[in-house]
Design an enzyme around this catalytic site. Sequence first.
Site, PDB file in Angstrom:
ATOM      1  N   HIS A 167       2.426   3.480   7.635  1.00 46.12           N
ATOM      2  CA  HIS A 167       1.280   4.177   7.033  1.00 46.12           C
ATOM      3  C   HIS A 167       0.016   3.319   7.043  1.00 46.12           C
ATOM      4  O   HIS A 167      -0.828   3.416   6.151  1.00 46.12           O
ATOM      5  CB  HIS A 167       1.604   4.629   5.606  1.00 46.12           C
ATOM      6  CG  HIS A 167       2.727   5.604   5.518  1.00 46.12           C
ATOM      7  ND1 HIS A 167       2.567   6.950   5.762  1.00 46.12           N
ATOM      8  CD2 HIS A 167       4.045   5.426   5.246  1.00 46.12           C
ATOM      9  CE1 HIS A 167       3.731   7.570   5.621  1.00 46.12           C
ATOM     10  NE2 HIS A 167       4.646   6.662   5.310  1.00 46.12           N
ATOM     11  N   ASN A 169       5.159  13.322   2.342  1.00 47.86           N
ATOM     12  CA  ASN A 169       4.761  13.488   3.736  1.00 47.86           C
ATOM     13  C   ASN A 169       4.302  14.923   3.976  1.00 47.86           C
ATOM     14  O   ASN A 169       4.334  15.759   3.067  1.00 47.86           O
ATOM     15  CB  ASN A 169       5.923  13.160   4.681  1.00 47.86           C
ATOM     16  CG  ASN A 169       6.188  11.674   4.819  1.00 47.86           C
ATOM     17  OD1 ASN A 169       5.268  10.865   4.835  1.00 47.86           O
ATOM     18  ND2 ASN A 169       7.455  11.310   4.915  1.00 47.86           N
ATOM     19  N   TYR A 197       8.118   0.084  -2.322  1.00 48.78           N
ATOM     20  CA  TYR A 197       6.676   0.305  -2.283  1.00 48.78           C
ATOM     21  C   TYR A 197       5.929  -0.703  -3.143  1.00 48.78           C
ATOM     22  O   TYR A 197       4.944  -1.301  -2.717  1.00 48.78           O
ATOM     23  CB  TYR A 197       6.345   1.743  -2.712  1.00 48.78           C
ATOM     24  CG  TYR A 197       6.408   2.714  -1.560  1.00 48.78           C
ATOM     25  CD1 TYR A 197       7.600   2.884  -0.849  1.00 48.78           C
ATOM     26  CD2 TYR A 197       5.307   3.452  -1.174  1.00 48.78           C
ATOM     27  CE1 TYR A 197       7.673   3.769   0.209  1.00 48.78           C
ATOM     28  CE2 TYR A 197       5.372   4.341  -0.103  1.00 48.78           C
ATOM     29  CZ  TYR A 197       6.551   4.491   0.575  1.00 48.78           C
ATOM     30  OH  TYR A 197       6.610   5.348   1.632  1.00 48.78           O
TER      31      TYR A 197
END
Length: 483
Positions: free
Chosen positions: A54, A127, A337
């Site tokens: 990303h 997404n 993350y």
Amino acid sequence: MTQGPLTTEAGAPVADNQNSETAGVGGPVLVQDQLLLEKLAHFNRERIPERVVHARGAGAYGTFTVTADVTQYTRAKFLSEVGKQTETFLRFSTVAGNLGAADAVRDPRGFALKFYTEEGNYDLVGNNTPVFFIRDAIKFPDFIHTQKRDPYTGSQEADNVFDFWGLSPESTHQVTWLFGDRGIPASYRHMDGFGSHTYQWNNEAGEVFWVKYHFKTDQGIKNLTAEEAEILAGKDPDSHQRDLREAIERGDFPSWTVYVQVMPAAEAATYRFNPFDLTKVWPHADYPLIEFGKLELNRNPENIFAEVEQSIFSPAHFVPGIGPSPDKMLQGRLFAYGDAHRYRVGINADHLPVNRPHATEARTHSRDGYLYDGRHKGAKNYEPNSFGGPFQTDRSPWQPVPVSGVTGESVTPVHAEDNDFVQAGNLYRLMSEDEKERLVTNLANAISGVTRDDIADRAINNFRQADEDFGKRLEAAVQALRG
């Protein structure tokens, strides 16, 4: 920035910003020229490590508005009444490309949404597809390695891509999405978004519901063919980023109608397939879409680096009334993350304006670390304390989930109709003849680049198991291309 004399980073006025200081006219530059050294040193550090995935993205601020009562399902305050509005920041992205890659490529799109709620920031990191390639986070590094540049050749290799997908049959559903018409959105405004994972909602009574989020674009779905994308990516690599920025600049604010699917917790154990499997969708006939909100983007960031590149999102950022599920991919992301952002942006990344809470104040006992700003002043940094420091609430944001069995490396629980190919086949059979033809052509063009017959055959066989016609047509198309 206010007008006035140019200064150094420390605020001292700059006398000459055109010429570096030298030993005599035409002589060597002096190390005492601190403005020169400051500027060069800052320039060398103007980039932080790009995201491993990303990396290529664009973002905008907006507003989420509640349009229907969902308090029977969740006690989240930002969803507590119809008409309530919450500030948001949404970052779109491609997955595999690096920071300088083109926008118009065949790749899933990240749809990372931050709600600045009065109970803290809630991040929904999804997404533009409702499913994913794998169901267990332990396979994620291996999967991404196949999508990135090969460590020997320095290029993305079709052998790696289809070797992994062929050996991971659960990817068949997502690959069918990716190589279909929606694999290359025409813009970020013209695609749907999904939370993708299953999440927990819980209400004031403590009742638990499993939910899936859907964001349906109000601009309509628009996609690019492979040929259109190839031309656009070469002519305008920044096409999606520019389209989003310019639409907001002219007041054409993009919006999405927001829905949720709701499954009572008691139904999960006996549902016909595992409802926490990220490679599967919940059929709308079983759990209809319930509209509950409107998302509008209406303000561009003023600095891409500060607000888009340094923005961080973590699915572990929940608020009371919302929590995780046993989805094994989600469980891995709860750690990964935040850890990525601590490495990439720094331990105090949450202090940056785009990341910190906007509707409340973060009250923690964390101190120091890179770029710590001293915000806590003389407050104590431990809990409990007798000096009026922040204290625990004694109420978890989410409800506990019963577990049983023994520890160990476990496969995903098998339900009555669990199958890696059924939903991919269903998706194929929903397509028109033209859509099927484009899907087969796109896949055949990609598989034809595979150098080993066994890898190509295994990949094709997965689609054959999804639908016999799908596999037969794909095999013929690949053979025609490979000669």
